[in-house]
Design a protein around this motif. Structure first.
Motif, PDB file in Angstrom:
ATOM      1  N   GLY A   1       0.728  -1.108   0.256  1.00  0.00           N
ATOM      2  CA  GLY A   1      -0.046   0.270   0.501  1.00  0.00           C
ATOM      3  C   GLY A   1       0.634   1.338   0.504  1.00  0.00           C
ATOM      4  O   GLY A   1       0.172   2.498  -0.880  1.00  0.00           O
ATOM      5  N   LEU A   2       1.775   1.568   0.650  1.00  0.00           N
ATOM      6  CA  LEU A   2       2.589   2.459   0.429  1.00  0.00           C
ATOM      7  C   LEU A   2       3.217   2.984  -0.920  1.00  0.00           C
ATOM      8  O   LEU A   2       4.050   3.711  -1.028  1.00  0.00           O
ATOM      9  CB  LEU A   2       3.871   2.565   1.907  1.00  0.00           C
ATOM     10  CG  LEU A   2       5.114   3.411   2.252  1.00  0.00           C
ATOM     11  CD1 LEU A   2       4.076   4.275   2.760  1.00  0.00           C
ATOM     12  CD2 LEU A   2       6.389   3.017   3.335  1.00  0.00           C
TER      13      LEU A   2
ATOM     14  N   TYR B   1       4.143   5.647  -5.467  1.00  0.00           N
ATOM     15  CA  TYR B   1       4.447   5.805  -6.982  1.00  0.00           C
ATOM     16  C   TYR B   1       3.195   6.880  -7.417  1.00  0.00           C
ATOM     17  O   TYR B   1       3.655   7.316  -8.016  1.00  0.00           O
ATOM     18  CB  TYR B   1       3.878   4.309  -7.255  1.00  0.00           C
ATOM     19  CG  TYR B   1       3.145   4.085  -9.069  1.00  0.00           C
ATOM     20  CD1 TYR B   1       4.617   4.197  -9.743  1.00  0.00           C
ATOM     21  CD2 TYR B   1       2.599   4.395  -9.795  1.00  0.00           C
ATOM     22  CE1 TYR B   1       4.325   4.128 -10.884  1.00  0.00           C
ATOM     23  CE2 TYR B   1       2.415   3.944 -10.757  1.00  0.00           C
ATOM     24  CZ  TYR B   1       2.925   3.876 -11.946  1.00  0.00           C
ATOM     25  OH  TYR B   1       2.625   3.852 -13.570  1.00  0.00           O
ATOM     26  N   LEU B   2       2.143   6.633  -7.098  1.00  0.00           N
ATOM     27  CA  LEU B   2       0.978   7.640  -7.811  1.00  0.00           C
ATOM     28  C   LEU B   2       1.533   9.351  -6.852  1.00  0.00           C
ATOM     29  O   LEU B   2       1.109   9.536  -7.898  1.00  0.00           O
ATOM     30  CB  LEU B   2      -0.357   7.130  -6.955  1.00  0.00           C
ATOM     31  CG  LEU B   2      -1.645   5.964  -6.899  1.00  0.00           C
ATOM     32  CD1 LEU B   2      -2.194   6.087  -6.204  1.00  0.00           C
ATOM     33  CD2 LEU B   2      -1.369   6.158  -8.311  1.00  0.00           C
ATOM     34  N   GLY B   3       1.975   9.558  -5.929  1.00  0.00           N
ATOM     35  CA  GLY B   3       2.735  10.585  -5.811  1.00  0.00           C
ATOM     36  C   GLY B   3       3.332  11.034  -6.620  1.00  0.00           C
ATOM     37  O   GLY B   3       3.835  12.002  -6.668  1.00  0.00           O
TER      38      GLY B   3
ATOM     39  N   PRO C   1       4.767  16.379  -9.725  1.00  0.00           N
ATOM     40  CA  PRO C   1       5.006  17.027 -10.921  1.00  0.00           C
ATOM     41  C   PRO C   1       4.103  18.306 -11.255  1.00  0.00           C
ATOM     42  O   PRO C   1       4.830  19.765 -10.836  1.00  0.00           O
ATOM     43  CB  PRO C   1       4.157  16.049 -12.258  1.00  0.00           C
ATOM     44  CG  PRO C   1       4.551  14.737 -12.271  1.00  0.00           C
ATOM     45  CD  PRO C   1       4.711  14.986 -10.274  1.00  0.00           C
ATOM     46  N   VAL C   2       2.796  18.512 -10.513  1.00  0.00           N
ATOM     47  CA  VAL C   2       2.178  19.118 -10.546  1.00  0.00           C
ATOM     48  C   VAL C   2       2.459  20.293  -8.890  1.00  0.00           C
ATOM     49  O   VAL C   2       2.295  21.354  -9.389  1.00  0.00           O
ATOM     50  CB  VAL C   2       0.559  18.610 -10.345  1.00  0.00           C
ATOM     51  CG1 VAL C   2      -0.218  19.823  -9.992  1.00  0.00           C
ATOM     52  CG2 VAL C   2       0.299  18.055 -11.591  1.00  0.00           C
ATOM     53  N   ILE C   3       2.675  20.017  -8.167  1.00  0.00           N
ATOM     54  CA  ILE C   3       3.026  20.474  -6.932  1.00  0.00           C
ATOM     55  C   ILE C   3       4.503  21.076  -7.176  1.00  0.00           C
ATOM     56  O   ILE C   3       4.372  22.493  -6.824  1.00  0.00           O
ATOM     57  CB  ILE C   3       3.391  19.528  -5.831  1.00  0.00           C
ATOM     58  CG1 ILE C   3       1.845  18.883  -5.354  1.00  0.00           C
ATOM     59  CG2 ILE C   3       3.869  19.963  -4.554  1.00  0.00           C
ATOM     60  CD1 ILE C   3       2.038  17.908  -3.881  1.00  0.00           C
ATOM     61  N   TYR C   4       5.859  20.814  -7.596  1.00  0.00           N
ATOM     62  CA  TYR C   4       6.518  20.875  -8.436  1.00  0.00           C
ATOM     63  C   TYR C   4       6.160  21.973  -9.022  1.00  0.00           C
ATOM     64  O   TYR C   4       6.908  23.457  -8.961  1.00  0.00           O
ATOM     65  CB  TYR C   4       7.196  20.303  -8.737  1.00  0.00           C
ATOM     66  CG  TYR C   4       9.159  20.849  -9.004  1.00  0.00           C
ATOM     67  CD1 TYR C   4       9.673  20.702  -7.798  1.00  0.00           C
ATOM     68  CD2 TYR C   4       9.608  21.334 -10.529  1.00  0.00           C
ATOM     69  CE1 TYR C   4      11.223  21.071  -8.339  1.00  0.00           C
ATOM     70  CE2 TYR C   4      10.687  21.059 -10.422  1.00  0.00           C
ATOM     71  CZ  TYR C   4      11.669  21.464  -9.828  1.00  0.00           C
ATOM     72  OH  TYR C   4      12.673  21.447 -10.444  1.00  0.00           O
TER      73      TYR C   4
END
Length: 381
Positions: free
Chosen positions: A83-84, A89-91, A97-100
């Motif tokens: 799960g982690l 992987y999703l993050g 990329p969006v946050i950066y």
């Protein structure tokens, strides 16, 4: 003969003292070499230290799976880590990329925001002709001095978030090694705990070992459970903020939601700081949207404080606002954002120890003699 032995013993003690003093002077003269050696040693054992931290953080989830669903430990560890890995992987694939990109764009926009504020202040002050210009100018100068400082704080905060995320991704090899080591630690956590207890008991005297175990228990019950619960709580709050800001059409919704979730880890002032950032940035694009964000985040804070926090975090530090602000201020001064997060639970442990010490000393000085006097009177009767 005894006198000669005493003289020889004194000579060797003096020689040992001189040698220790010489070594200490050399260490002080070449402190850079010592610090480099310590840094090198920490860099070597860093994956092992991180492994124990990860094992400590994931242990409640594994214990929950073992007790609630009667899973074997290997199955519980496999479910937790899979799960982690999916979450990471999703993050890394979608969120980072969006946050950066949003962070880079926002950092580049901050000087423009500061210029707009200065222009707005100048136009606003020019409307008050009847007020003494000198007094108004002094107030305006004070406000204009604060703006660059707030700009630097926000820029440094965003830069630190970007830098920490970047370095975490760049240190992938150490992180992967730490994950592998943490699996072995969790598989044999009882052995590690038993060896640690025996080692502490051997190194420390029995009385000191008891204090060490008691302190470890306090840190676990006050800091460990608090941080784990607060992390889950902040994750939920951050997700709610991202969804709500996105539905309202807020600018930089994902980034501001993440910032709101991170600042929620800082007690008392963190949610206020996160709200001001989200409202202040969107105010330059749409004052109406900024007002909606303010109302929404205030509602989220109330729901988190009254419903989510008592059920998820549960463990309270018992600190009044004065001690909370003191802990956050001192922690932020020495360790930045991490110090602000850790300051409150550490202050809670210090307060607990101090309260116990005061109660014990008071009982020794006043209550114990009174009890002895009452017992002697009862025996006399």
């Amino acid at each position: 003969m005894n006198r000669m032995n005493n003289i020889s013993l004194s000579f060797f003690k003096g020689l040992l003292f001189v040698g220790m003093a010489y070594i200490l002077i050399k260490v002080i003269d070449h402190y850079e070499v010592l610090f480099n050696g310590i840094n090198g040693m920490l860099a070597t054992i860093w994956p092992f230290l991180l492994a124990f931290v990860l094992a400590y953080a994931f242990n409640p989830i594994i214990v929950f799976l073992e007790k609630k669903f009667k899973c074997q430990r290997t199955v519980s560890i496999a479910m937790t880590y899979i799960g982690l890995l999916l979450f990471c992987y999703l993050g890394a694939s979608f969120l980072f990329p969006v946050i950066y990109q949003s962070s880079k764009d926002l950092v580049s926009q901050i000087p423009g925001f500061a210029s707009e504020i200065q222009i707005w202040l100048t136009n606003w002050t020019s409307q008050f002709k009847q007020i003494d210009v000198s007094d108004l100018a002094a107030i305006q100068d004070q406000i204009l001095r604060i703006i660059p400082k707030l700009t630097d704080v926000l820029t440094n905060f965003l830069t630190s978030v970007i830098g920490a995320t970047y370095h975490a991704l760049m240190g992938t090899s150490n992180v992967l090694l730490a994950f592998i080591i943490s699996i072995y630690v969790l598989l044999e956590k009882e052995k590690f705990s038993s060896i640690t207890r025996k080692l502490v008991s051997i190194i420390c005297r029995p009385k000191l070992a008891t204090h060490v175990f008691h302190m470890a228990y306090l840190f676990h019950s006050n800091i460990g459970k608090y941080l784990i619960g607060k992390s889950i709580d902040s994750l939920f709050v951050g997700i709610c903020a991202v969804v709500g800001l996105s539905l309202m059409g807020a600018k930089y919704a994902l980034l501001l939601g993440v910032i709101f979730g991170i600042t929620n880890m800082i007690p008392f002032i963190g949610p206020i700081f996160g709200t001001l950032i989200a409202v202040g940035i969107n105010f330059f694009y749409s004052p109406f949207v900024a007002l909606m964000i303010l109302v929404f985040l205030l509602i989220v804070q109330q729901v988190e404080t009254l419903i989510i926090d008592p059920k998820v975090v549960g463990q309270k530090m018992g600190l009044n606002p004065f001690l909370t602000l003191l802990a956050v201020t001192i922690g932020g001064k020495f360790m930045g954002i991490i110090g602000m997060i850790l300051g409150v639970p550490i202050m809670g442990v210090i307060k607990l120890y101090f309260t116990q010490f005061i109660d014990q000393e008071y009982e020794k000085l006043y209550l114990s003699p009174q009890k002895q006097k009452e017992e002697s009177l009862e025996e006399a009767v």
